[in-house]
Design a protein around this motif. Structure first.
Motif, short mmCIF file in Angstrom:
data_model
loop_
_atom_site.label_atom_id
_atom_site.label_comp_id
_atom_site.label_asym_id
_atom_site.label_seq_id
_atom_site.Cartn_x
_atom_site.Cartn_y
_atom_site.Cartn_z
N ARG A 99 2.11 1.81 -3.43
CA ARG A 99 1.03 2.29 -4.31
C ARG A 99 0.70 3.75 -4.02
NH1 ARG A 99 -2.31 -0.11 -7.68
NH2 ARG A 99 -4.34 0.76 -8.09
N ALA A 100 0.65 4.11 -2.73
CA ALA A 100 0.34 5.49 -2.37
C ALA A 100 1.43 6.45 -2.82
CB ALA A 100 0.12 5.60 -0.86
N SER A 101 2.66 5.96 -2.91
CA SER A 101 3.78 6.79 -3.37
C SER A 101 3.92 6.79 -4.88
CB SER A 101 5.08 6.29 -2.75
OG SER A 101 5.01 6.33 -1.35
N HIS A 102 2.98 6.13 -5.57
CA HIS A 102 2.99 6.03 -7.04
C HIS A 102 4.25 5.34 -7.54
CE1 HIS A 102 -0.61 8.45 -7.13
NE2 HIS A 102 0.00 9.35 -6.37
N TYR A 159 0.83 -1.21 0.00
CA TYR A 159 0.00 0.00 0.00
C TYR A 159 0.86 1.26 0.00
CZ TYR A 159 -3.32 3.57 1.25
OH TYR A 159 -4.07 4.72 1.25
#
Length: 136
Positions: A100-103, A97
């Motif tokens: 993903r949140a940090s792209h 996660y």
């Protein structure tokens, strides 16, 4: 310090809570398999699965902890190791996660380790529930 807080849970309640935790963990693992399939096909997963997978995983982890820590009888090793594996899978999910949140790209190896830990946890929980249900 808090040893007096631990309740003496009846065996039947312990088994029911362990069954619920195992079912929720298997639902989370099934959602994870669907998410992995979507990722491999480069498709965006439905929002209900994308949100339901971590929520059901955290719910399973919480209920497993309630079952394992609330039982004062003979501890079932399979349930204990299932809780440990589920904790490790949750840590891997947190890492995924964060990526993903940090792209950032989620490495396939981390996805496979996370999934493998979750599937192993489900197997251990199932064996632990069968063992706990068969002992009086």
């Amino acid at each position: 310090m808090f040893s007096h807080v631990k309740a003496n849970m009846p065996h039947a309640y312990f088994v029911v809570i362990a069954i619920i935790a195992t079912c929720v963990a298997c639902v989370a693992a099934s959602g994870g398999l669907f998410l992995a399939k979507c990722a491999l096909r480069k498709r965006k997963p439905p929002a209900i699965v994308a949100w339901g997978h971590p929520v059901s995983g955290l719910t399973a982890l919480t209920v497993v902890y309630v079952a394992v820590t609330g039982w004062q009888g003979s501890a079932d090793v399979m349930l204990d190791f299932g809780a440990l594996m589920l904790t490790a899978a949750f840590a891997g999910g947190c890492l995924l996660y964060a990526l993903r949140a940090s792209h950032l790209t989620q490495p396939l190896a981390i996805i496979l380790i996370h999934g493998g830990l979750a599937i192993t946890a489900c197997g251990l929980l199932i064996m632990g529930v069968i063992s706990a249900a068969s002992t009086p």
